[in-house]
Design a protein around this motif. Sequence first.
Motif, PDB file in Angstrom:
ATOM      1  N   ASP A 575       0.817  -1.202   0.000  1.00  0.00           N
ATOM      2  CA  ASP A 575       0.000   0.000   0.000  1.00  0.00           C
ATOM      3  C   ASP A 575       0.859   1.264   0.000  1.00  0.00           C
ATOM      4  N   PRO A 596      -8.465   1.323   2.855  1.00  0.00           N
ATOM      5  CA  PRO A 596      -7.655   1.194   1.628  1.00  0.00           C
ATOM      6  C   PRO A 596      -8.001   2.301   0.636  1.00  0.00           C
ATOM      7  N   ASP A 600      -4.727   2.080  -4.001  1.00  0.00           N
ATOM      8  CA  ASP A 600      -4.374   0.719  -3.604  1.00  0.00           C
ATOM      9  C   ASP A 600      -5.473  -0.277  -3.950  1.00  0.00           C
TER      10      ASP A 600
END
Length: 757
Positions: A575, A596, A600
Amino acid sequence: MGATHHLAAPIPTEPPDLESDEYFSELQWKVLFALINASIPSFVVESSTTNKMTQLCISQSQYDEAYERTRRSLVHPPSQEKFRQYMEASVLDNPRFTRMLKRTVQSLSLTNRRQLGRILNLIVTRPVSLASTGYYTPLHEQPVHIRESIIQAWNQSWISVWPFLAKTITKLARVCFARTDPLLHEISDFKDVIDDYRPGPTFDFGFMQLEAGSEPEMVDTDVVIVGSGCGGAVCAKVLAEAGHRVIVVDKGYYFPPSQLPMEVEAAQGFLFDGGAAPTVDGSVNVFAGSCWGGGGTINWSVCLQPQGYVRKEWADKGLAFFTTQEFQNCINRVWDFMGASDAHVRHNHGAKVILEGAAKLGWSARPCPQNTGGAEHYCGRCSLGCGSGEKRGPAVSWLPAAKQAGARFIEGFKVDKILFEGRAGSKKAVGVSGTWTSRDKNGNVHTPESHKTVRQLRIKAKKVIVACGTLHSPTLLMRSGLKNPHIGKNLHLHPVSHIDATFDKDIKGWEGGILTSVCTSFENLDGKGHGVKLEPSSSIPDMFLFEHPWRNALQYKLDVLRCRQMNTCIAIARDRDTGRVYPDPDDGRPVIDYHPSAHDRKHILAGIVALAKMCYIQGATEIWPFIRSVPSFVRCSKTTGPTTERGEDDAIDQGINDPDFAAWIEKLEHTVLDAPDATFSSAHQMGTNRMSTHPSRGVVDPEGRVWEAQNLYVSDASVFPSASGVNPMITNMAISDWIARGISRDLKKEGRLRAAL
C-alpha cells in the motif's frame, strides 16, 4: 528441551473465562440473536415446519435441488440424512456457537461494543424500526424469513450505517459458524490436528516468578526488551550473546508445541488477543499475534527478502543503510539462523494453482522459502501455532538461543509505561513499569486473577527496547508521555482481498504448507513499487469462510458445505497510502483508523482479476471474489487437459477467452472495489514509528533510537519507512539485528567510559 512425542493430539488449552454478558441488556441480546439466527438459520421443508420464528421454510423441490447440486459437486457428498441434519441445525442450539459469539463480542473494544449496543437498542424503537426495516413490529418479533430479507435490504442501503450493520452481523454469524459447527466439520472431514501429529520439544525458559506483595518488585538489568516477537527476539539473542544482561518481557504467555495448534476458541484469547480487530470503519479485519513469540508464533513460515526498489526507496529518504552490503549481511544472518530455504517445500493444491496457473498465463511465479530449517513441514495449521516445532520462529529458535546466552524472561507482564529521568529535551529512559500476572498454581492461564499472583513490577535498565509490534508500540510511547506527532501515524497494512474457488477434486486446502508460492507479475503496477503479490492463503475453515460472500442464508450455507474442495487465494497490496493507530479512550486498546485508498484498491482489483484467471485455467468450477455485488462465476464448459485429443470439427480450448468467463471478468474489472461491498483483511502491520533522518519526518533515527529520549529504542515492523511489500518477518528481523548490534556497541563504549572515570 522436554520430549512430548508420545502425544497423539495437542494438550487442550482452556479458553479464557467469559466475562459477564451484562454489558448488553436482555433485549439487546434478543435482537442480536434474532439477527444472527436469520443469517444462518435452520432450513426445513414446508411440510416439516414446526416454528416459523426460527425455521426458514423452503419447498420440497428447492430442498431436493439443493441436495442434488451438493451431491453432484462433491467427490465425497454427505448422505441425505446427514445433509438433512446439516440443513435443519440451528446455530443457536449449539452451545459452543453461542459461547464463541459472546466471546467475539466481548473481544470488541469498549467503544465498538457500546456502538453496537446503541444500534441494537435503536432498531427496536417504533420510529427507527419503521425506518430501518419497513415494519413497526420489532425485528426480534418477526419470523426468520422477514429478518433475513431485512438484512438483505440493509446490504443494499445507501445509508452507510445499515450496510455496516449487515456486514457486522453476518460476519459474526459466519466466523462463529465456521469455527464451531460440528456437522460442517464432519462433512468436510476437517480435523483440528493432522493425522500424524508429533509435537516438537518444550523449551524451559525459566520464567522469572515474583512473590505476592503490596510494594512494586524492583529488578535491574542492562537491557529490557518489551515484546518477544520477531523484533524483540532477535535483539535478545544478539545482545545476550554479546555479553549483556537482557530481560525480555511480554504480556502474553508461552504455549509449547504440545499445546499447538491451539483450539480456535482458546487461540482467539491467547494467541490473537481477542481475534481480528476491525478498523474504525469496518473495512479491514486486522490479525496480529499476541503471545510469547508474537506474530512469529502464528505466521505462515514465509521468508521473502525486500526487493531492490523498496531498498532504494528507503535509501532515497536518506536511510542509506538499506542499500549497503551490511543490510544484506543482516538479512543473511537471520536467514541462515532459521534455515530458510525452498529446497524442501512440497506444494499443496493451492500453491500449485499459483505456480501452474501463472505459468500457463505467461506470468512469473516461484516457490516461497520457509523458515523451517530444512523440514518439509506439510502442516497447514501454523496460523494457530506450530505443533511440530519445525517453524523456527522466535519461541523455537531466537529466544532459546538468547536463554542459552544468559537472557532472562518474564511472561504475563503488561508494561504500562516507560520510566524516564530528566525533562523534555533531555529525557533519558531508565526502565519500565507495569503489572505482572502469574499463572495459577496448576500452571493454567485461563483462570480468574483471584487464582493468581498479581504484582506491580519495575525494571531498571540502561537501555529500553520497545518491540510490541506496530499496533502496541506507538500506544506504549503515547502512554509514556512522548509527543512526536508521527507516533502512530504512517500505518501500512498490506491490505488483502480474497477469492475462493471450488475444483472437481477433494482438496482439503487446510492440509500442506499454507503459503509456499507467489506470483510477482503484478507487484509494480504504478512503476513506483506499488502493486500486489498473488498468494495462496490459509484454508482452515474459520480463516476464510468468515468472509465468503453472504447474499442470502441458503446460498451461504450451501456454498460453505463445499469448502473441502475449495482453495482461497489472496491479492496482497504494497500500500502506498496510510492510516494511523491511537489508544481507545475507554480501554486503551489500539484503535486502527485505516481505509484502503482508491489507488491501492485499484491494484487489489487487478490482482483479484488475475487470481480468477489462474483459478479458471486450473479448472475451477466456481469462483467467488469477496465482493458481495459480484455474483460467482459458475463454469459451464468442460475442463480440458493437455492430453485431450481434438477431432477435426472440435473447437479449440479457449481458456480464459471462454465467452462466459470473459463476460464475467469484464463485469469484475468494472467493479468499484470498496467496503462495505468488498471485504479486506490484513496480517501485516508496519510504519507507526517510522525510521527517519530527522524528528520532523519520523519517530526513530536510522539506528532505531527514539528521537525524543535517550536510551530508548524501537525494534519491530513499526520502524519501517514504508510498506515492505513482502511478508515483513525477514525485514523486521534484519533491521532488529542492525539495531541490536548498534545498542551493543553503545553499551560497550559506555562501559569503557565508566571504567576510565
